[in-house]
Enzyme design. Structure first.
Site, PDB file in Angstrom:
ATOM      1  N   ASP A  70       0.656  -1.190   0.046  1.00 28.25           N
ATOM      2  CA  ASP A  70      -0.039  -0.040  -0.026  1.00 28.25           C
ATOM      3  C   ASP A  70       0.972   1.440  -0.142  1.00 28.25           C
ATOM      4  OD1 ASP A  70       0.632  -0.660   2.504  1.00 28.25           O
ATOM      5  OD2 ASP A  70      -0.573   0.655   3.625  1.00 28.25           O
ATOM      6  N   GLU A 135       0.014  -1.043   5.898  1.00 26.00           N
ATOM      7  CA  GLU A 135       0.971  -0.281   6.755  1.00 26.00           C
ATOM      8  C   GLU A 135       0.849   1.200   6.664  1.00 26.00           C
ATOM      9  OE1 GLU A 135       4.932   1.388   8.030  1.00 26.00           O
ATOM     10  OE2 GLU A 135       3.717   1.766   5.997  1.00 26.00           O
TER      11      GLU A 135
END
Length: 380
Positions: A70, A135
């Site tokens: 991400d 994250e």
């Protein structure tokens, strides 16, 4: 000219607009690459978060690369010189959201693994990938849940390499061998609202709390140690009042954060803060949020292998550091794993026109390969 493997993989990842917690097929692309190399692929989906646990080998020690697919939002596309999700190569620099944080290091490790498995098909132990799409977000359904799953079945990571962009000016000049803990307090101090012309009929929580806040802000919490700076206290947000100049507020809200060393525990910090607030006679409510405990890999095979690999490939000595924010390493270290962070230069992370030098990704891949050689190949 044909792209190198590292560059090709990095471009493929960057082209996928995987704004947290979306993965946009990044992990499936990784799985398709790793499966022919002998990796067992295990997708782990928790709510809105896609995770990947891929492992080659069934015995220890386990060398694991931890990372995230991400990225943070790109912001207004018109502010970028090139489209943020169209990987663009200009003068040896690869531009695109996630180039440095951290799709570049994922690509570097994938290429290193392919080379290593080809050169050392009978290597010792296991190689693993722990990849999440959460994250940059609330970090609830990502690495913590994967670690919980691994712990439940007694599957242990021996050495963990987190691919966060740790470098400052040159690849490998800084390696994170630990991180400070992060503890946030949301404090509400209660007073009595009233007219500013009649303060004897009210209690101003700003005035009441000011001495305690000053004490918190000026207190020496500890002196740090060899690896950690002293614990810091910082106010992030403060608010009171109705917006009217003639009203004494009834409540004061203060949000503060501690970045703390291994000299203190979160429970010790909480107790000291509450002792100060109580000693000042405040009526208050305090809610705590622990984002991560401090961790440290002070010495051992992983740190030594990292230092030797950087020296062998770049010729430079590396600085061990615990500065900066937090990383998913804080969820892995408590399992007993040795954890370090090594990735590309971090100058453009989360910025417009994020970029990474392609030569740095090649260097990084060579360093990763050299680390695996030291840790997973038997030397006579």
């Amino acid at each position: 000219m044909t792209d190198s493997l590292v560059l090709s993989l990095a471009k493929d990842l960057i082209a996928r607009p995987s704004v947290t917690p979306a993965d946009e097929g990044c992990q499936q692309m990784m799985a398709d690459f790793l499966a022919p190399l002998g990796f067992t692929i295990e997708p782990l989906v928790f709510h809105d978060t896609t995770n990947l646990w891929a492992r080659k080998g069934t015995t220890g020690p386990v060398f694991c690369f931890a990372g995230h697919t991400d990225v943070v939002p790109a912001g207004p596309a018109e502010k970028w010189n090139t489209p943020p999700f169209e990987p663009t190569l200009i003068d040896g620099m690869l531009y695109g959201r996630g180039a440095a944080d951290m799709k570049g290091s994922i690509a570097s490790f994938m290429a290193a693994v392919q080379r290593f498995v080809t050169d050392h098909p009978d290597h010792q132990g296991s190689i693993a990938f722990l990849i999440t799409s959460d994250e940059e977000g609330p970090f609830i359904n990502g690495t913590p849940k994967v670690v919980e799953t691994l712990e439940a079945r007694q599957e242990k990571i021996t050495w963990c390499l987190v691919g966060e962009p740790s470098s400052t000016a040159h690849v490998g000049d800084v390696v994170k061998n630990g991180r400070r803990g992060s503890l946030t307090g949301d404090l509400t101090v209660f007073g009595i609202q009233g007219h500013v012309a009649y303060p004897h009929l009210a209690e101003n929580p700003v005035h009441l709390a000011a001495p305690a806040i000053y004490e918190l802000a000026t207190k020496q919490w500890d002196n740090g140690n060899e690896f950690f700076p002293a614990t810091s206290f910082q106010i992030a947000n403060i608010n009171a009042g109705t917006g009217a100049s003639n009203v004494i507020p009834g409540e004061l809200q203060v949000q503060f954060n501690f970045r703390y060393s291994t000299e203190l525990t979160d429970e010790q910090i909480k107790q000291q803060v509450e002792d100060i607030l109580t000693r000042h006679g405040l009526r208050y409510e305090l809610k705590w949020t622990l984002s991560g405990q401090p961790f440290l890999t002070g010495s051992g095979k992983l740190v030594e292998a990292t230092q030797r690999a950087i020296k062998a490939i770049t010729g430079r000595e590396t600085e061990l550091s615990t500065s900066g924010g937090t990383s998913d390493g804080r969820f892995i270290a408590p399992t007993g794993a040795q954890v370090i962070e090594l990735g590309p230069v971090n100058a453009t992370i989360h910025k417009v026109n994020e970029c990474v030098r392609v030569a740095d990704l090649e260097t990084l891949s060579d360093i990763y390969y050299h680390m695996m050689q030291q840790l997973l190949v038997k030397h006579d």
